[in-house]
Design an enzyme around this catalytic site. Structure first.
Site, short mmCIF file in Angstrom:
data_model
loop_
_atom_site.label_atom_id
_atom_site.label_comp_id
_atom_site.label_asym_id
_atom_site.label_seq_id
_atom_site.Cartn_x
_atom_site.Cartn_y
_atom_site.Cartn_z
CG ASP A 1 -1.82 1.18 1.32
OD1 ASP A 1 -2.66 1.31 0.42
OD2 ASP A 1 -1.67 1.98 2.27
CD GLU B 1 -2.17 1.89 -3.63
OE1 GLU B 1 -3.28 2.21 -4.11
OE2 GLU B 1 -1.88 2.07 -2.43
#
Length: 711
Positions: free
Chosen positions: A409, A438
């Site tokens: 994340d 990400e």
């Protein structure tokens, strides 16, 4: 603010630099000299610089002797006033990192039946105590710990301490704080205390799976442990729990498969679960009505308790999570763990900040915690003991739980070196461990060239990144509900879509792509974040009927599955998942977030269509080429009119064609010489040739993709 027992303030900001702040209310902030005293006599400090700052006069002083972190120092001014020297910005210096880096593999608790060892890294602490409560006792025992090398504090306690609860009492800057062990692997309900468990009781052999030859062979299905089975018609007994996600042979009321068996039938290779390390936002002891995605990390090495049958039993969450992973492996599926090493829930309350204040988090030029994550703190992964914590944690999850992959994340908060060390650790344990993240460029005080972002993909060759250009060029902007992408009929995205479909590797010219290799591109049009594709279609096509929306949806989903790179599907996407227009459902109720298994049955035709496309991808390697060079040399463009995309996969045996018509009109395309069998069109997809077209034209129905194979 100065406390009652401090006349002024003093901080160690470098190994030999002390900053003194004298309030203007104290002798007008003036002092011509300062001294320092530890265990021995006073030594003068050299004033290098003085300047006013807010309500203080700031003095930057130089220390001539070597500073010891093992004793308390006091600072005196010329007026006879004194204050304790506090640990300041020195902990964020390279010199501090070098002096206190500890490379041992024994931080946390090492349990043996006859003795348990506790080791805590707390280099700025002057005293550390272990607070231990045995299962048979209602009272805690306080045990002094001994300082060892590299800032590690240790103690060994005799006897069998299984299921004993523990925490640490740490004195830094003359303040005592109680904190849970950052390395704890088991916790009480709601993560209030660490618990000592015997992991040998939970051991099981890893179930072997065929090796994943390349990342592009993966097909990822993202879901949330509660969403996956909580629906009333899921057919699952342990709804919303680890055990429920691992139940097999479950069906909905019409007899159609649900849950894990359904995912296996679909053809998925990897199931990615939203965070299941211990997180805040759900009271584990309350009724199971609270909901959270899990991006509020508390304890990175302990499973979340709200997904277990008994959050008060530290073993329950461990054994039940392991059972789920075993069930996935028995079904031939792999598990990806969504990890949130970029921030903590509340910085001030985290074990990191309580034990080594200021070290684990980034600070801006004003000395304030940075906020690139948007939640109030950024983990400083570039510091050596932070990097070590992350890699130690990854190693633990792979070795102890047999995790097959990790989704990072907000990976852009982390640094390149840390992510490459994560890759190296995983390669040493299982080379086919999938790592994706990400790679957004976030506003955190880390030099651009060090950020683990898409822009630095050449430094992260074996790590996949979520391709937002694929997402937005195919479906339209995620942040503009009314923007239509290529798959929704917008020819202005034609060039961007062609590049995305061919792997984002610079299809027409090497070096111009977003990535160097297709395995770096995670292709998606929908995930847990933002609106579902179906809800976007409802908004941007208000006058269309559902049949037309379904065609657009199927086309966009089909492009995810047949493009070069790693396909990523949001659970329920294959049956038009809706969240009733909610764009950020991180704590919305089940009525919004649950996977609606009635839709799975209602839209069975589309489920079968997606299943067929997955079969095609798996059967024909031309849809999962390994390198950018292979893509550029083995895919040709057919002479078709915009907005049609026609790709000829030559040098294949057999040759294949992918034709895409996002327009609302029927289009005619001249095929290369030969006989071509149709594997997929607007109505069906699979490995069976529905019809054969000899050399000539093919009519492409509106809003469809077509896959043809040469006889």
């Amino acid at each position: 603010m100065i406390s009652a027992d401090r006349i002024f303030l003093a901080y160690l900001d470098d190994m030999n630099i002390i900053t003194v702040l004298l309030p203007f209310s104290y002798h007008h902030g003036e002092s011509s000299s300062f001294c320092i005293m530890g265990d021995d006599e006073k030594q003068p400090l050299k004033i290098i610089k003085s300047l006013p700052i807010e309500n203080y006069q700031k003095y930057i002083c130089e220390l001539s002797s070597k500073f010891s972190f093992e004793k308390q120092y006091w600072i005196f001014d010329e007026h006879g006033g004194k204050t304790d020297l506090q640990i300041g910005a020195v902990i964020r210096t390279e010199a501090f990192d070098q002096q206190f880096f500890y490379d041992g593999e024994d931080l946390g608790v090492t349990y043996k039946k006859e003795e348990t060892q506790f080791r805590l890294w707390a280099p700025t602490a002057l005293k550390v105590k272990l607070k231990l409560r045995k299962p048979s006792s209602h009272h805690s025992e306080i045990i002094k710990m001994k300082r060892e090398e590299r800032g590690v504090w240790a103690i060994s306690v005799k006897g069998d301490l299984e299921l004993s609860q523990y925490s640490y009492l740490v004195q830094v800057n003359r303040e005592w704080r109680e904190a849970v062990d950052p390395y704890t692997k088991a916790v009480t309900a709601n993560g209030e205390l660490g618990v000592i468990v015997n992991f040998e009781k939970t051991n099981r052999a890893k179930i072997p799976l065929p090796p994943l030859e390349d990342a592009v062979d993966a097909i990822i299905y993202e879901t949330h442990l509660r969403d996956f089975t909580i629906h009333c018609d899921s057919g699952v007994v342990h709804k919303g729990l680890y055990l429920g996600a691992g139940e097999l042979n479950t069906t909905e009321k019409n007899g159609k498969s649900t849950g894990l068996s359904y995912v296996k039938e679909l053809g998925i290779t990897h199931v990615q679960f939203l965070p299941f390390h211990d997180f805040a936002g759900v009271n584990e002891l309350a009724d199971k009505n609270e909901y959270n995605w899990g991006y509020n990390p508390l304890h990175f090495n302990a499973p979340e308790g709200s997904y277990s049958t008994d959050p008060s039993n530290p073993y329950s969450r461990i054994t039940e999570l392991k059972q789920l992973i075993d069930q996935l492996h028995h079904a031939g599926l792999r598990m990806i763990m969504d990890v949130v090493y970029n921030h903590v829930y509340i910085r001030e309350n985290s074990p990191f900040e309580k034990i080594v204040p200021g070290y684990y988090f980034r600070h801006n030029e004003l000395g304030l915690p940075s906020n690139g994550t948007g939640v109030g703190n950024d983990i400083a992964s570039e510091r050596r003991m932070v990097r070590k914590f992350i890699t130690d944690s990854i190693r633990f999850w792979v070795e102890e739980y047999h995790i097959d992959g990790f989704r990072f994340d907000l990976m852009g908060i982390l640094d390149v070196e840390t992510m490459n060390e994560v890759r190296s650790v995983c390669d040493g344990l299982a080379e086919d461990t999938l790592i994706i993240g990400e790679g957004w460029n976030l506003n955190t005080p880390l030099p651009l060239e060090q950020k683990a972002i898409i822009q630095n993909q050449s430094q992260l060759p074996k790590i996949g990144q979520f391709n937002d250009k694929f997402r937005d060029s195919i479906k339209g902007s995620t942040f503009n509900m009314y923007d239509k992408g290529y798959a929704l009929g917008n020819r202005h995205y034609f060039t961007a879509a062609l590049e995305a479909i061919t792997g984002s590797i610079g299809f027409k010219k090497k070096g111009t792509g977003l990535f160097n290799e297709p395995s770096q591109s995670v292709n998606y049009v929908e995930c847990h974040d933002n609106h579902t594709l179906w809800d976007k279609l409802q908004a941007c096509l208000p006058n269309a009927d559902d049949e037309k929306r379904k065609k657009y949806h199927r086309l966009a989903t089909g492009l995810v599955l047949l493009s070069q790179g790693i396909p990523f599907i949001h659970s329920g996407q294959e049956f038009f998942r809706t969240k009733q227009g909610e764009g950020n459902s991180y704590r919305s109720p089940d009525s919004v977030n649950q996977l609606d298994w009635e839709r799975r049955s209602f839209y069975e035709e589309t489920v079968e269509y997606v299943k067929g496309l997955i079969q095609i991808r798996k059967q024909y390697p031309c849809f999962r080429m390994r390198t950018g060079e292979e893509i550029r040399s083995r895919i040709g463009l057919l002479p078709v009119e915009v907005p049609i995309i026609g790709l000829l996969f030559h040098s294949e045996s057999p040759a294949m064609i992918l034709l895409i018509n996002p327009s609302s009109a029927t289009q005619k395309v001249v095929l290369p010489a030969g006989s071509w069998g149709v594997l997929a069109d607007g109505n069906r997809a699979g490995l069976t040739r529905e019809c054969v077209i000899d050399s000539g034209e093919i009519e492409l129905a509106p809003i469809t993709l077509n896959v043809l194979v040469k006889k």
